[in-house]
Enzyme design. Structure first.
Site, PDB file in Angstrom:
ATOM      1  N   GLU A  44      42.436  31.675  38.813  1.00 43.28           N
ATOM      2  CA  GLU A  44      42.209  33.011  39.360  1.00 43.28           C
ATOM      3  C   GLU A  44      42.862  33.125  40.740  1.00 43.28           C
ATOM      4  OE1 GLU A  44      38.381  35.877  40.528  1.00 43.28           O
ATOM      5  OE2 GLU A  44      38.081  33.724  40.304  1.00 43.28           O
ATOM      6  N   LYS A 131      40.430  42.508  36.850  1.00 40.95           N
ATOM      7  CA  LYS A 131      39.019  42.141  36.857  1.00 40.95           C
ATOM      8  C   LYS A 131      38.153  43.396  36.942  1.00 40.95           C
ATOM      9  CE  LYS A 131      36.103  38.608  39.064  1.00 40.95           C
ATOM     10  NZ  LYS A 131      36.089  37.586  40.145  1.00 40.95           N
ATOM     11  N   CYS A 165      36.738  34.742  35.788  1.00 43.69           N
ATOM     12  CA  CYS A 165      35.594  34.222  36.533  1.00 43.69           C
ATOM     13  C   CYS A 165      34.272  34.781  36.006  1.00 43.69           C
ATOM     14  CB  CYS A 165      35.790  34.479  38.026  1.00 43.69           C
ATOM     15  SG  CYS A 165      34.861  33.341  39.106  1.00 43.69           S
TER      16      CYS A 165
END
Length: 312
Positions: A44, A131, A165
């Protein structure tokens, strides 16, 4: 194709220098190619960096000038999708005929997004995922993605998707990925805790897919003097300790977790393990109960401003 070599790159960013980071990543693409890998996953926010321990001078109700300066540096380190970093990765992926999943900080106007980029060999940049839900203080520095960047990508060796994540703790998002038939579920992360690997094993079992998770291994000294860190300023302090891994569709760990330093983890994915796993559990198929549960996914792009023009 029954067996596919896959890999994760546990490396650090070069903070404040996304071009140098892209060049480092390109070297790992070449390295993975020598191991026969067709798919390579990076952590990430590798390009642009994950500012571990920074608060950007933002106590409740105020923003300090030094925080604005810190954000300016972070903004400058982010990438544009027509920038040199993308060209470097596109070239490397094409040269080695590899599918690459790259975490980056994407600059779009005045907003930064935590994004994953998909590169597919000669086809270049074929997609991205922003995200959806930045975690905690990440919301101060990153914008929110919408449903338009949640599509998995079909490749010559299987279907690849990425969830970033703590998005991996969003059951509805996982279900959307499973429903797309994801064979390779990629989880770039900044979470290096002991609890992360069991989560990845759960996802592999839940989706009956291969899970590839990549986290940085980076020390305080690599961030430089201007980086504010709640973890202190000892250059030897490990800011993120890795823990990258590859897991098979029945939850067995094929490679990792590695906490020793920068590394390349490689494993062989037996594609026949996926239907063998789904024999008794297909979460979006025969084990679903659509008569009771139904997931609706809105995949429309949500622009802040939509122009409705008058026709002459």
């Amino acid at each position: 194709m029954n067996k596919v070599k896959v890999a994760v790159a546990q490396i650090s960013s070069v903070p404040d220098n996304s071009v140098a980071t892209a060049e480092k990543a390109a070297a790992y693409i070449e390295h993975a190619a020598t191991k026969g890998a067709r798919l390579l996953v990076f952590p990430e926010a590798l390009l642009g960096g994950y500012p571990k321990g920074a608060s950007f001078g933002a106590p409740i109700g105020m923003r300090k000038p030094e925080g604005r300066e810190a954000f300016q540096r972070y903004y400058d380190a982010a990438i544009d999708l027509d920038g040199i970093e993308v060209d470097i990765l596109r070239t490397a992926a094409a040269e080695h005929d590899m599918f690459v999943v790259m975490g980056c900080i994407e600059r779009d106007g005045g907003t930064l997004y935590c994004t994953v980029l998909y590169f597919d060999g000669q086809d270049g940049l074929v997609g991205k995922h922003r995200k959806l839900m930045p975690t905690g203080a990440e919301r101060l520095i990153w914008g929110f993605g919408d449903g338009s960047t949640m599509e998995a990508v079909e490749t010559s060796f299987g279907t690849v998707g990425a969830v970033i994540c703590w998005e991996n703790y969003m059951p509805a998002l996982r279900m959307h990925m499973y429903a797309q038939g994801v064979n390779f579920y990629c989880a770039p992360t900044a979470d290096d805790r002991d609890t992360w690997l069991p989560s990845m094993q759960h996802i592999a079992l839940e989706g009956r897919c291969f899970v590839l998770t990549a986290c940085q291994y980076i020390t305080r000294g690599e961030f430089g003097d201007k980086h504010e860190s709640a973890l202190g300023d000892d250059p030897k302090t490990v800011m993120m300790r890795g823990g990258s891994a590859i897991v098979d569709p029945l939850g067995a760990v094929l490679a990792g977790p590695d906490f020793s330093g920068e590394s390349l983890l490689v494993a062989e994915a037996d594609m026949e393990a996926i239907p063998r796993g789904k024999f008794d559990f297909d979460v979006s198929g025969h084990y679903a109960r659509p008569d009771i549960f139904e997931l609706q996914v809105d995949d429309r792009e949500k622009a802040a401003v939509r122009r409705v023009s008058r026709k002459d």
